[in-house]
Design a protein around this motif. Sequence first.
Motif, PDB file in Angstrom:
ATOM      1  N   ASP A 191      70.416 -42.943  -5.245  1.00  0.00           N
ATOM      2  CA  ASP A 191      69.452 -42.092  -5.938  1.00  0.00           C
ATOM      3  C   ASP A 191      68.055 -42.590  -5.564  1.00  0.00           C
ATOM      4  O   ASP A 191      67.568 -43.584  -6.103  1.00  0.00           O
ATOM      5  CB  ASP A 191      69.670 -42.166  -7.452  1.00  0.00           C
ATOM      6  CG  ASP A 191      68.794 -41.176  -8.210  1.00  0.00           C
ATOM      7  OD1 ASP A 191      67.766 -40.745  -7.655  1.00  0.00           O
ATOM      8  OD2 ASP A 191      69.136 -40.837  -9.358  1.00  0.00           O
ATOM      9  N   ASP A 232      65.196 -41.323  -6.137  1.00  0.00           N
ATOM     10  CA  ASP A 232      64.149 -41.127  -7.144  1.00  0.00           C
ATOM     11  C   ASP A 232      64.171 -42.209  -8.217  1.00  0.00           C
ATOM     12  O   ASP A 232      63.142 -42.506  -8.822  1.00  0.00           O
ATOM     13  CB  ASP A 232      64.302 -39.767  -7.826  1.00  0.00           C
ATOM     14  CG  ASP A 232      64.010 -38.613  -6.882  1.00  0.00           C
ATOM     15  OD1 ASP A 232      63.283 -38.828  -5.893  1.00  0.00           O
ATOM     16  OD2 ASP A 232      64.519 -37.506  -7.128  1.00  0.00           O
ATOM     17  N   ARG A 233      65.326 -42.791  -8.462  1.00  0.00           N
ATOM     18  CA  ARG A 233      65.479 -43.719  -9.589  1.00  0.00           C
ATOM     19  C   ARG A 233      65.952 -45.096  -9.154  1.00  0.00           C
ATOM     20  O   ARG A 233      66.626 -45.792  -9.893  1.00  0.00           O
ATOM     21  CB  ARG A 233      66.452 -43.128 -10.618  1.00  0.00           C
ATOM     22  CG  ARG A 233      65.974 -41.824 -11.230  1.00  0.00           C
ATOM     23  CD  ARG A 233      66.991 -41.223 -12.168  1.00  0.00           C
ATOM     24  NE  ARG A 233      66.526 -39.989 -12.769  1.00  0.00           N
ATOM     25  CZ  ARG A 233      66.600 -38.801 -12.191  1.00  0.00           C
ATOM     26  NH1 ARG A 233      67.151 -38.701 -10.974  1.00  0.00           N
ATOM     27  NH2 ARG A 233      66.165 -37.717 -12.798  1.00  0.00           N
ATOM     28  N   GLY A 287      66.775 -33.128  -3.573  1.00  0.00           N
ATOM     29  CA  GLY A 287      65.729 -34.073  -3.958  1.00  0.00           C
ATOM     30  C   GLY A 287      65.281 -35.001  -2.855  1.00  0.00           C
ATOM     31  O   GLY A 287      64.425 -35.849  -3.069  1.00  0.00           O
ATOM     32  N   GLY A 288      65.853 -34.845  -1.666  1.00  0.00           N
ATOM     33  CA  GLY A 288      65.507 -35.728  -0.562  1.00  0.00           C
ATOM     34  C   GLY A 288      64.706 -35.021   0.515  1.00  0.00           C
ATOM     35  O   GLY A 288      64.846 -33.811   0.729  1.00  0.00           O
ATOM     36  N   ARG A 289      63.834 -35.769   1.157  1.00  0.00           N
ATOM     37  CA  ARG A 289      63.072 -35.290   2.305  1.00  0.00           C
ATOM     38  C   ARG A 289      63.757 -35.835   3.557  1.00  0.00           C
ATOM     39  O   ARG A 289      63.734 -37.040   3.808  1.00  0.00           O
ATOM     40  CB  ARG A 289      61.630 -35.781   2.208  1.00  0.00           C
ATOM     41  CG  ARG A 289      60.700 -35.258   3.295  1.00  0.00           C
ATOM     42  CD  ARG A 289      59.368 -35.982   3.261  1.00  0.00           C
ATOM     43  NE  ARG A 289      58.652 -35.793   2.007  1.00  0.00           N
ATOM     44  CZ  ARG A 289      58.439 -36.755   1.125  1.00  0.00           C
ATOM     45  NH1 ARG A 289      58.908 -37.982   1.323  1.00  0.00           N
ATOM     46  NH2 ARG A 289      57.760 -36.521   0.014  1.00  0.00           N
ATOM     47  N   THR A 306      63.996 -39.738   2.512  1.00  0.00           N
ATOM     48  CA  THR A 306      63.142 -40.366   1.512  1.00  0.00           C
ATOM     49  C   THR A 306      63.060 -39.438   0.302  1.00  0.00           C
ATOM     50  O   THR A 306      63.424 -38.267   0.367  1.00  0.00           O
ATOM     51  CB  THR A 306      61.725 -40.622   2.062  1.00  0.00           C
ATOM     52  OG1 THR A 306      61.195 -39.392   2.589  1.00  0.00           O
ATOM     53  CG2 THR A 306      61.753 -41.664   3.180  1.00  0.00           C
ATOM     54  N   SER A 307      62.586 -39.968  -0.798  1.00  0.00           N
ATOM     55  CA  SER A 307      62.456 -39.171  -2.018  1.00  0.00           C
ATOM     56  C   SER A 307      61.347 -38.143  -1.853  1.00  0.00           C
ATOM     57  O   SER A 307      60.224 -38.479  -1.459  1.00  0.00           O
ATOM     58  CB  SER A 307      62.147 -40.079  -3.210  1.00  0.00           C
ATOM     59  OG  SER A 307      61.787 -39.305  -4.339  1.00  0.00           O
ATOM     60  N   ALA A 313      59.963 -36.780  -4.232  1.00  0.00           N
ATOM     61  CA  ALA A 313      59.070 -36.950  -5.384  1.00  0.00           C
ATOM     62  C   ALA A 313      58.083 -38.102  -5.201  1.00  0.00           C
ATOM     63  O   ALA A 313      57.180 -38.273  -6.018  1.00  0.00           O
ATOM     64  CB  ALA A 313      59.891 -37.170  -6.649  1.00  0.00           C
ATOM     65  N   LYS A 314      58.269 -38.899  -4.164  1.00  0.00           N
ATOM     66  CA  LYS A 314      57.424 -40.072  -3.963  1.00  0.00           C
ATOM     67  C   LYS A 314      56.579 -39.927  -2.697  1.00  0.00           C
ATOM     68  O   LYS A 314      57.031 -39.337  -1.713  1.00  0.00           O
ATOM     69  CB  LYS A 314      58.276 -41.342  -3.852  1.00  0.00           C
ATOM     70  CG  LYS A 314      59.105 -41.665  -5.083  1.00  0.00           C
ATOM     71  CD  LYS A 314      59.942 -42.917  -4.850  1.00  0.00           C
ATOM     72  CE  LYS A 314      60.832 -43.251  -6.027  1.00  0.00           C
ATOM     73  NZ  LYS A 314      61.670 -44.451  -5.763  1.00  0.00           N
TER      74      LYS A 314
END
Length: 304
Positions: free
Chosen positions: A135, A137-138, A154-156, A269-270, A272-273
């Motif tokens: 995961d 993101d977490r 959720g992944g790039r 990569t995430s 979200a980041k």
Amino acid sequence: MAILNRVHLNGLRAVETVARLGSLSAAASELNVSASAVSQQVKRTEEQLGQALFERTAGGLVLTEFGTVFTARLGAGFRELAQAVALADEASECTLVVSVAPAFASKWLLPRLSRHFARHPNVLLRIDASVRIADLDRSDIDIAIRLGDGTWPGGRAELLLAQEVFPVCAPVIADKLKSIEDLALTCAITDERAMITWESWFEAAGVKPVTFLKGARFTDPMLCLESAIAGHGVMLGWQLLAADALADGRLVAPFGVRAQSGLGYWLVTSAAKTESRKVRDFKVWIREEIAATMAQFGSLTSAS
């Protein structure tokens, strides 16, 4: 340091902040609490110390003589604490955590890491070698190298290398393979968890599939590779798993035919980041290493 047990740390922090900023309201803003809460913490700390730290005047709080000496020491102490905490942040910023399957890590990534160390000596690498889907993101994982079709919620994802499959075996086995049909005289080494099959390779070769002799079966591609190197039969390999064994002659790709598997290695990569500099540098480095491997790999397989 038992003497510190009689004074609450939050109170000391409130005293230091008021002394440094000069007012309850400014301290409250920095500490993200109310001014009355800061005032109560300061009063409680004075009671615990048995000494007045501030004089209450119409213009606000003014340090007493003792308070001036005390908060000077207190400020130095909190600066030391801040620097100690910063060490953890610095270590985190300088550590790159890469999630990767054990086979990829062991057979391709690990032998090349010294060049990453040399290029980025201030970056510590931590390899999270696992087949589980992390995961991003977490967790503390900065980047993952995954095998698949590039779709991860959720992944790039950026394609690193399309996976091609082809037979590999030890030279002693390859010497007996004059044609693809001769594969029927050999044992197939099978990875029971593989996402690839022989059918796609036979189709690319333009021949009907042959029936192999029964060979060893494993649940790990690294064991399949070692079995092939030991001369137990033929396995369906791919570029990064077999590259180094092909380069040093432990394995041979006897037919020079490669088939697209429909899968690929992806850098994930995430989404979200924000990507850090260390992640961007790792991407540049690993793409250069992949290019070098594939240049060598192309010459080896075309000569087979």
